[in-house]
Design a protein around this motif. Structure first.
Motif, PDB file in Angstrom:
ATOM      1  N   UNK A  72     -25.337 -13.388  38.884  1.00 10.89           N
ATOM      2  CA  UNK A  72     -25.690 -11.981  38.693  1.00 10.89           C
ATOM      3  C   UNK A  72     -24.459 -11.090  38.847  1.00 10.89           C
ATOM      4  N   UNK A  73     -23.641 -11.342  39.865  1.00 10.31           N
ATOM      5  CA  UNK A  73     -22.443 -10.521  40.070  1.00 10.31           C
ATOM      6  C   UNK A  73     -21.456 -10.708  38.918  1.00 10.31           C
ATOM      7  N   UNK A  74     -21.359 -11.929  38.419  1.00 12.27           N
ATOM      8  CA  UNK A  74     -20.490 -12.184  37.263  1.00 12.27           C
ATOM      9  C   UNK A  74     -20.939 -11.364  36.049  1.00 12.27           C
ATOM     10  N   UNK A  75     -22.244 -11.346  35.807  1.00  8.92           N
ATOM     11  CA  UNK A  75     -22.765 -10.620  34.645  1.00  8.92           C
ATOM     12  C   UNK A  75     -22.583  -9.109  34.798  1.00  8.92           C
ATOM     13  N   UNK A  76     -22.839  -8.589  35.997  1.00  8.43           N
ATOM     14  CA  UNK A  76     -22.658  -7.150  36.222  1.00  8.43           C
ATOM     15  C   UNK A  76     -21.201  -6.750  36.026  1.00  8.43           C
ATOM     16  N   UNK A  77     -20.307  -7.553  36.551  1.00  8.68           N
ATOM     17  CA  UNK A  77     -18.880  -7.247  36.456  1.00  8.68           C
ATOM     18  C   UNK A  77     -18.382  -7.315  35.018  1.00  8.68           C
ATOM     19  N   UNK A  78     -18.771  -8.385  34.302  1.00  9.26           N
ATOM     20  CA  UNK A  78     -18.298  -8.538  32.931  1.00  9.26           C
ATOM     21  C   UNK A  78     -18.903  -7.490  32.008  1.00  9.26           C
ATOM     22  N   UNK A  79     -20.133  -7.058  32.303  1.00  8.93           N
ATOM     23  CA  UNK A  79     -20.700  -5.939  31.546  1.00  8.93           C
ATOM     24  C   UNK A  79     -19.800  -4.721  31.684  1.00  8.93           C
ATOM     25  N   UNK A  80     -19.372  -4.420  32.897  1.00  3.40           N
ATOM     26  CA  UNK A  80     -18.520  -3.256  33.130  1.00  3.40           C
ATOM     27  C   UNK A  80     -17.168  -3.412  32.448  1.00  3.40           C
ATOM     28  N   UNK A  81     -16.596  -4.613  32.494  1.00  3.32           N
ATOM     29  CA  UNK A  81     -15.298  -4.829  31.856  1.00  3.32           C
ATOM     30  C   UNK A  81     -15.392  -4.633  30.341  1.00  3.32           C
ATOM     31  N   UNK A  82     -16.413  -5.236  29.721  1.00  2.00           N
ATOM     32  CA  UNK A  82     -16.592  -5.065  28.275  1.00  2.00           C
ATOM     33  C   UNK A  82     -16.939  -3.645  27.906  1.00  2.00           C
ATOM     34  N   UNK A  83     -17.730  -3.004  28.728  1.00  2.00           N
ATOM     35  CA  UNK A  83     -18.160  -1.619  28.528  1.00  2.00           C
ATOM     36  C   UNK A  83     -16.961  -0.683  28.423  1.00  2.00           C
ATOM     37  N   UNK A  84     -15.970  -0.905  29.295  1.00  2.00           N
ATOM     38  CA  UNK A  84     -14.829   0.009  29.350  1.00  2.00           C
ATOM     39  C   UNK A  84     -13.694  -0.379  28.406  1.00  2.00           C
ATOM     40  N   UNK A  85     -13.514  -1.691  28.171  1.00  2.00           N
ATOM     41  CA  UNK A  85     -12.335  -2.146  27.423  1.00  2.00           C
ATOM     42  C   UNK A  85     -12.273  -1.571  26.012  1.00  2.00           C
ATOM     43  N   UNK A  86     -13.428  -1.341  25.385  1.00  2.00           N
ATOM     44  CA  UNK A  86     -13.453  -0.844  24.004  1.00  2.00           C
ATOM     45  C   UNK A  86     -12.800   0.528  23.886  1.00  2.00           C
ATOM     46  N   UNK A  87     -12.909   1.362  24.935  1.00  2.00           N
ATOM     47  CA  UNK A  87     -12.424   2.742  24.822  1.00  2.00           C
ATOM     48  C   UNK A  87     -11.292   3.073  25.800  1.00  2.00           C
ATOM     49  N   UNK A  88     -10.867   2.110  26.622  1.00  2.00           N
ATOM     50  CA  UNK A  88      -9.886   2.436  27.660  1.00  2.00           C
ATOM     51  C   UNK A  88      -8.599   3.006  27.079  1.00  2.00           C
ATOM     52  N   UNK A  89      -8.028   2.309  26.088  1.00  2.00           N
ATOM     53  CA  UNK A  89      -6.775   2.785  25.501  1.00  2.00           C
ATOM     54  C   UNK A  89      -7.011   4.065  24.691  1.00  2.00           C
ATOM     55  N   UNK A  90      -8.165   4.165  24.041  1.00  2.00           N
ATOM     56  CA  UNK A  90      -8.485   5.405  23.324  1.00  2.00           C
ATOM     57  C   UNK A  90      -8.538   6.582  24.300  1.00  2.00           C
ATOM     58  N   UNK A  91      -9.121   6.368  25.473  1.00  2.00           N
ATOM     59  CA  UNK A  91      -9.191   7.418  26.489  1.00  2.00           C
ATOM     60  C   UNK A  91      -7.790   7.840  26.925  1.00  2.00           C
ATOM     61  N   UNK A  92      -6.939   6.884  27.214  1.00  2.00           N
ATOM     62  CA  UNK A  92      -5.576   7.202  27.650  1.00  2.00           C
ATOM     63  C   UNK A  92      -4.821   7.948  26.551  1.00  2.00           C
ATOM     64  N   UNK A  93      -5.043   7.546  25.302  1.00  2.45           N
ATOM     65  CA  UNK A  93      -4.411   8.231  24.178  1.00  2.45           C
ATOM     66  C   UNK A  93      -4.903   9.685  24.080  1.00  2.45           C
ATOM     67  N   UNK A  94      -6.195   9.905  24.286  1.00  5.83           N
ATOM     68  CA  UNK A  94      -6.765  11.245  24.157  1.00  5.83           C
ATOM     69  C   UNK A  94      -6.383  12.178  25.304  1.00  5.83           C
ATOM     70  N   UNK A  95      -6.011  11.634  26.448  1.00 10.70           N
ATOM     71  CA  UNK A  95      -5.577  12.521  27.544  1.00 10.70           C
ATOM     72  C   UNK A  95      -4.069  12.734  27.518  1.00 10.70           C
ATOM     73  N   UNK A  96      -3.420  12.282  26.432  1.00 16.71           N
ATOM     74  CA  UNK A  96      -2.019  12.606  26.226  1.00 16.71           C
ATOM     75  C   UNK A  96      -1.022  11.596  26.738  1.00 16.71           C
ATOM     76  N   UNK A  97      -1.454  10.383  27.069  1.00 19.62           N
ATOM     77  CA  UNK A  97      -0.529   9.341  27.516  1.00 19.62           C
ATOM     78  C   UNK A  97       0.104   8.698  26.284  1.00 19.62           C
ATOM     79  N   UNK A  98       1.415   8.622  26.245  1.00 16.33           N
ATOM     80  CA  UNK A  98       2.113   8.051  25.098  1.00 16.33           C
ATOM     81  C   UNK A  98       1.880   6.548  25.015  1.00 16.33           C
ATOM     82  N   UNK A  99       2.147   5.975  23.837  1.00 16.36           N
ATOM     83  CA  UNK A  99       1.936   4.535  23.636  1.00 16.36           C
ATOM     84  C   UNK A  99       2.783   3.715  24.605  1.00 16.36           C
ATOM     85  N   UNK A 100       4.034   4.126  24.838  1.00 14.66           N
ATOM     86  CA  UNK A 100       4.894   3.392  25.761  1.00 14.66           C
ATOM     87  C   UNK A 100       4.354   3.464  27.179  1.00 14.66           C
ATOM     88  N   UNK A 101       3.876   4.640  27.573  1.00 12.56           N
ATOM     89  CA  UNK A 101       3.322   4.787  28.928  1.00 12.56           C
ATOM     90  C   UNK A 101       2.004   4.026  29.076  1.00 12.56           C
TER      91      UNK A 101
END
Length: 418
Positions: A19-48
Motif C-alpha cells: 500500500x505504501x509503495x502504491x501511494x508513493x508511486x502515485x505521487x511520484x507519477x502524479x508530479x513528474x509529468x509537470x515538475x519541469x513545466x512548473x519550474x519553467x513557468x516560474x522562471x527557472x532557466x533550463x540550466x538551473x
C-alpha cells in the motif's frame, strides 16, 4: 489465480508495504509529468532546472544512505517515517516559493522524484523487510508484484496529474497555479505515508543477533556501511548500477515529458495519457519478469530484456512525427522494467541476511548517485534546440555498456535458488 496466491499469503506488514509503495508511486507519477513545466513557468532557466534536478537526486542519495545505513539498528519503521516527513517538506516548500535558493534547499534536504521513479530511503528498507517476510522461493514473484503495483500506481498518478493540470487550465486557472495544486497533493501523500508507516509491526524489523558467523570484512565497511562477507560483491554491483542510472539520468520521465512538449508541443493532458500507458506497459513487463527469470535465470533476464529496450530508447528522437515517437517509446516501456524485480531479487539473494538493508541501501544509493550527475548536462542540452536529442543517445549508449558489463561480471554468480 496461482500467481495471486502469492499476494494472498503476504503477512499484514507485507500488505502494508504494498500500500505504501502504491501511494508513493502515485505521487511520484502524479508530479513528474509537470515538475519541469512548473519550474519553467516560474522562471527557472533550463540550466538551473538541470542543476536543481541534480541536487534533488544528490540530496535523496545522502538521505537514503544515512537512513538505510542505520535502519537495521535504529528501526526500519522509524526511518520510513522520517522519509515520509521529508517528502511532505519538499512538496510544501516547492509549492509555496519561487525563490531558487529555497527550492535548492527543498530539493537537497527533502524527498522529491523528478523521474517518476523511486527516490529516497523507502525502496531499500521495504525490500529488506519484504525479503525477510517471504520465502526465497517466492521472493522474485513478490518483487514482481511489488513493482507491478508501483508501476500501475505511477501510471494512474501520471494520468491524474496531467488530467488535473489540464482541467484546471481549461477552467481558467493559470498554468503555474494548476501545477502548484499538484505539489500540494504530493505533500499530502507524504502525510498519508507518515500515518501508514507508523502502523508497521516489529515483524518487519531486522532480526536481532542475525550476523552470519565467520564472516568479516575491513572494519571501515563493517562499521560504516553494515557489510562484511558481501562487501566486494555489493561494491562491484553498485558501480555497474551507478553506470546504468547515470545513463538513465539523462532522460528521466520529467525530462522526457518536457522533450515531447518542446519537440511536438504536447499538452499536459496528452503527456499524462502517454505516460499512463507507458507505465502500465512497464508494470506488465515487471510481472512477466518472474516467469522469464524462472526459465533463464535472473542475470540473463536482466540483460537480455534491457539491451533491446535501450536500442529503442535511442530510436525515439529519430522518429519523424509524434505518433511514431510515441509508438517507439511505448514499445520500449513494454520491456524496459523487466530488469527491475530481477535486479532487486538478485541483490537480496546473494548477500547475507544481516546485510539486506545495507546492500539494498548501498546499491540504491549508487543508482541515485549515478542518476544525480546527468540532469545538469541534460539542462545544457535542452537549452539548445540543436542538442535536444543528445540525452536519448547518451542514455541508450551508456545503458548498453552497462548491460554487457553486467553479464560479463556476474553470469557465473548465481543465487542459491538457481
Amino acid at each position: 489465480m496461482e500467481r495471486l496466491r502469492v499476494l494472498r499469503s503476504l503477512p499484514p506488514d507485507g500488505r502494508l508495504l504494498f500500500v505504501t509503495r502504491m501511494a508513493r508511486m502515485f505521487a511520484y507519477g502524479f508530479l513528474a509529468v509537470v515538475l519541469v513545466l512548473y519550474l519553467d513557468h516560474i522562471g527557472i532557466s533550463a540550466k538551473r532546472i538541470g542543476l536543481l534536478l541534480t541536487l534533488t537526486l544528490v540530496g535523496d542519495t545522502v538521505i537514503s544512505l544515512w537512513l538505510t545505513r542505520i535502519a537495521d539498528r535504529f528501526g526500519r519503521k522509524r526511518m520510513l517515517v522520517v522519509g515520509a516527513g521529508l517528502m511532505l517538506f519538499a512538496g510544501l516548500l516547492f509549492a509555496v516559493t519561487t525563490n531558487f535558493l529555497l527550492l535548492l534547499l527543498a530539493a537537497t534536504i527533502g524527498v522529491i522524484s523528478p523521474s517518476g521513479n523511486e527516490v529516497g530511503p523507502f525502496l531499500p528498507i521495504e525490500q529488506a523487510s519484504l525479503t525477510q517476510l517471504v520465502s526465497k522461493e517466492v521472493r522474485t514473484e513478490v518483487f514482481a508484484w511489488y513493482n507491478l503495483a508501483g508501476s500501475i500506481a505511477s501510471a494512474v498518478g501520471a494520468v491524474f496529474g496531467g488530467g488535473l493540470a489540464q482541467g484546471l487550465i481549461n477552467a481558467g486557472w493559470a498554468a503555474v497555479d494548476s501545477y502548484r495544486v499538484l505539489l500540494v497533493v504530493y505533500a499530502a501523500v507524504g502525510t498519508v505515508l507518515w500515518v501508514l508507516f507508523r502502523r508497521m509491526t516489529p515483524a518487519a524489523e531486522a532480526p536481532r543477533n542475525s550476523r552470519t558467523p565467520g564472516t568479516t570484512a575491513p572494519s571501515f565497511f563493517a562499521a560504516r556501511f553494515g557489510l562484511h562477507r558481501s562487501y566486494r560483491l555489493v561494491l562491484k554491483m553498485s558501480a555497474l548500477f551507478a553506470l546504468d542510472a547515470f545513463g538513465g539520468g539523462f532522460i528521466p520521465q520529467s525530462i522526457m515529458a518536457y522533450w515531447f512538449y518542446l519537440r511536438f508541443g504536447v499538452s499536459p493532458g496528452l503527456l499524462g495519457a502517454i505516460f499512463f500507458v507507458a507505465n502500465i506497459l512497464a508494470a506488465v513487463s515487471a510481472l512477466a519478469a518472474a516467469r522469464v527469470a524462472a526459465r533463464i535465470g535472473l542475470i540473463r533476464t536482466m540483460v537480455f530484456t534491457h539491451l533491446p529496450s535501450n536500442v529503442l530508447l535511442i530510436l525515439v528522437p529519430l522518429m519523424p512525427n509524434l505518433p511514431l515517437a510515441i509508438a517507439v517509446l511505448l514499445l520500449r516501456f513494454s520491456i524496459s522494467q523487466m530488469d527491475v524485480p530481477t535486479r532487486q531479487s538478485y541483490t537480496m539473494a546473494v548477500v547475507s541476511p544481516d546485510e539486506l538493508s545495507a546492500a539494498a541501501g548501498i546499491t540504491g544509493v549508487a543508482r541515485t548517485t549515478g542518476a544525480a550527475l546527468s540532469p545538469m548536462f541534460t539542462g545544457m542540452f535542452l537549452a539548445n534546440a540543436a542538442l535536444w536529442n543528445i540525452p536519448f543517445f547518451l542514455a541508450g549508449g551508456l545503458k548498453i555498456i552497462y548491460d554487457l558489463s553486467l553479464y560479463r561480471s556476474f553470469k557465473a554468480v548465481r543465487p542459491p535458488e538457481e
